[in-house]
Every structure is written in C-alpha cells, then in structure tokens.
Design an enzyme around this catalytic site. Structure first.
Site, mmCIF file in Angstrom:
data_model
loop_
_atom_site.group_PDB
_atom_site.id
_atom_site.type_symbol
_atom_site.label_atom_id
_atom_site.label_comp_id
_atom_site.label_asym_id
_atom_site.label_seq_id
_atom_site.Cartn_x
_atom_site.Cartn_y
_atom_site.Cartn_z
ATOM 1 N N LEU A 107 1.818 -8.633 1.028
ATOM 2 C CA LEU A 107 2.617 -9.551 1.843
ATOM 3 C C LEU A 107 2.009 -9.684 3.244
ATOM 4 O O LEU A 107 1.814 -10.790 3.758
ATOM 5 C CB LEU A 107 4.051 -9.013 1.934
ATOM 6 N N ALA A 108 1.695 -8.543 3.872
ATOM 7 C CA ALA A 108 1.142 -8.576 5.226
ATOM 8 C C ALA A 108 -0.190 -9.336 5.252
ATOM 9 O O ALA A 108 -0.456 -10.123 6.166
ATOM 10 C CB ALA A 108 0.942 -7.149 5.752
ATOM 11 N N ILE B 188 2.933 0.349 8.307
ATOM 12 C CA ILE B 188 3.669 -0.721 8.987
ATOM 13 C C ILE B 188 2.762 -1.409 9.987
ATOM 14 O O ILE B 188 2.062 -0.744 10.764
ATOM 15 C CB ILE B 188 4.894 -0.108 9.709
ATOM 16 N N ILE C 45 0.842 -1.196 0.000
ATOM 17 C CA ILE C 45 0.000 0.000 0.000
ATOM 18 C C ILE C 45 0.882 1.252 0.000
ATOM 19 O O ILE C 45 0.592 2.229 -0.698
ATOM 20 C CB ILE C 45 -0.960 -0.020 1.205
ATOM 21 N N TYR D 259 -8.646 -11.621 12.123
ATOM 22 C CA TYR D 259 -7.857 -10.389 12.238
ATOM 23 C C TYR D 259 -7.338 -10.231 13.675
ATOM 24 O O TYR D 259 -6.262 -9.688 13.892
ATOM 25 C CB TYR D 259 -8.679 -9.186 11.781
ATOM 26 N N LYS E 270 -5.165 -2.129 15.759
ATOM 27 C CA LYS E 270 -5.651 -1.052 14.888
ATOM 28 C C LYS E 270 -6.625 -0.133 15.635
ATOM 29 O O LYS E 270 -6.673 1.067 15.369
ATOM 30 C CB LYS E 270 -6.329 -1.625 13.642
ATOM 31 N N VAL F 174 11.195 -0.376 13.275
ATOM 32 C CA VAL F 174 10.475 0.519 14.194
ATOM 33 C C VAL F 174 10.360 -0.027 15.616
ATOM 34 O O VAL F 174 9.863 0.669 16.501
ATOM 35 C CB VAL F 174 9.068 0.897 13.666
#
Ligand code: NAD
Length: 264
Positions: free
Chosen positions: A195-196, A93, A21, A156, A163, A66
């Site tokens: 990928l994620a 990320i 993205i 999820y 999130k 990070v």
C-alpha cells in the site's frame, strides 16, 4: 526455525493488509513460536487486520496513531497490563503525502517535510522511549528502511531524507540503549508492492530495475524480509546492534551489472 522465538512477546506496528512487510515479519515470528500483539493506524484498517491478528493468535490488538503521544502511551499501557514485559518491537511505519512522491525533491513543502519526518523517523524514537521500561531484561527493536536513504532513487524524495534520519536514529538509539541490553537495528528492504509503495511514482519501473540489476535477479518478498527479521529479533543476533541489514537481493552492493545481464 520453530522454537527460535519461543516464549518471546512482541508488538508488530504497521500491518495494513496481508501485503504489508510487517505481516511478513509477523508470520515468520509466529511460525518461530513468538507471542504477538498488533497496532493499527485507525479503525478503517481494523476489519482488514482483525482476521490477520486472529490467524497468528494475537494477544493484543490496539489502535495507534504514532503522530499522537497519548495514543502511543495507551498502547504501551495496554502491553504492560497484558504482558508486563516485552521482548521485541517491529516498527514498519512510514508516511509521505502522495504529492511529495510524484515529482522532484526540490519541491518538498515545509509541511510535507515535517509530517514525513515525524511519522517516518521520530515515531521510532517515541516508541523506543516507551519500550525501555518494558524491556528491563533487554530486547530488540527493529525498523524498516530503504536504499533511498543512501542514494537517490526516483520520486522517493522526502522519504529518502526521512529514512536517512531514521537510519542514523537507529545508530544513536543503539548507543543509548546498549547498556540496558536493548538492541536496535533496521532492515533495508528492496522494493515490494505494498500500500505504501503504491504512492511512489513509477514504482513498477523501480521494481523492474531492481529485478534486472540485483545479483539475485529477483525482487524480495515479505516472507524473505520476515525470515531476515527473525535473525535481528532473536538471540541469533545477540552481538548485533546499530545495524542496517539489507534484504534487497544484493542490489545495494552493485555499481553496474555486466552487459550479459541485460534482457536480450
Ligand atoms: P504498508 O502500507 O503495508 O505499511 C505502512 C504502514 O504505516 C501502514 O500499516 C500504515 O497504517 C502505517 N502508518 C502510516 N502512518 C501512520 C501513523 N500516523 N500511525 C500509525 N501507523 C501509520 O507498506 P509497507 O511497504 O509494508 O511499509 C512498511 C515499512 O517498510 C515502511 O517503513 C516502509 O517505508 C518500509 N519499506 C517499504 C519498502 C517497499 O518497497 N514496500 C521498501 C523498504 C522499506
């Protein structure tokens, strides 16, 4: 949209490959005239990212994990050395152990929980801290989130919890930094094969479900997220902060689609 981002300098964090993205946003920013820098997670990713960075004339290309404060600081030292000031940052990320995304949320381990929240939520705050001194003229911070923050989505799991924390940190950061002219927003993107996303169980089914149950009846692309990103990164959204903007073909607005929408 040529010229919309003319003269703006921004750091794109989170390109892993050309399906990322972050890459969709980078392409749109480049097309609109922005000058770009990139960070990549580790050296294994460099050979993928270098040609992409070259494609958009990147002026900064630095490693950044990070989870490591020194690594984040080093990137911002480099940005200061190269540009002095910076206008925008894209944080794309997130991380959760694959094991946490196969089964149910209730099984989440302490270690998996902490790791996911650290990488997927805290890192945006850590980045914002370092961005402030380089944004004395104001700026725009953008992160990526998903509907699993608001409602339960299959598998999820801990990412949804991370999130939710990320979305609220967008609001707190926006309030903290508003008086310095720094805006903080998120895009809540619909599901995209990256990928994620490949770590999420039954992702193909989730894609199909979203395609069939969203008003636009299609899944979004990284280029669509990129175009929406230009609104939040540019002065077009100078009156907008603390916002979670959905780029999801309208999926989040729907309780249930009409029966005639069902496949025949
Ligand atoms: P991606 O795999 O292309 O990008 C994820 C990036 O996170 C990678 O570049 C990876 O290197 C980076 N990363 C992970 N741990 C890191 C660490 N410790 N230090 C530095 N970088 C690290 O996948 P993507 O789908 O483009 O993900 C980008 C963002 O978009 C994520 O926040 C993701 O949650 C979000 N998002 C994705 C979808 C989707 O369906 N793909 C939907 C909504 C939101």
């Amino acid at each position: 949209e040529k010229g919309l981002m003319q003269g703006k300098r921004g750091l794109i964090m989170g390109v892993a490959n050309d399906r990322s993205i972050a890459w969709g946003i980078a392409k749109a920013a480049h097309a609109a005239g922005a000058r770009l820098g990139f960070t990549y997670q580790n050296d294994a990713l460099l050979k993928r990212i270098r040609p992409l960075a070259q494609q958009v004339d990147a002026e900064v290309l630095e490693p950044c994990d990070v989870s490591d404060d020194d690594s984040i600081q080093a990137v911002f030292d480099k940005v200061e050395e190269t540009w002095g000031q910076i206008d925008f940052i894209v944080h794309a990320i997130a991380y959760a152990d694959r094991d946490e995304l196969k089964d149910t949320y209730v099984r989440t381990s302490r270690e998996g929980f902490l790791r996911s929240l650290e990488i997927s939520c805290y890192s945006f705050t850590a980045v914002a801290q370092r961005a402030v001194p380089l944004m004395s003229e104001g700026g725009s911070l953008l992160t990526l989130t998903y509907y699993g923050a608001e409602r339960v989505m299959p598998h999820y799991n801990v990412m949804g919890v991370a999130k939710a924390a990320l979305e609220n940190s967008v609001r707190y950061l926006a309030a903290d930094l508003g008086n310095t002219g720094i805006r903080v927003n998120a895009i809540s993107a619909g599901p995209i094969r990256t990928l994620a996303a490949s770590g999420i169980g039954d992702f193909r089914y989730i894609l199909k479900w979203n395609e069939l149950n969203s008003p636009l009846r299609q899944n979004v692309t990284i280029d669509q997220v990129g175009k929406a990103g230009m609104y939040l990164l540019s002065d077009m959204s100078s009156g907008v902060t603390g916002e979670v903007h959905h780029v999801d073909s309208g999926y989040h607005t729907v309780g249930m689609m009409a029966v005639d929408n069902a496949p025949q």
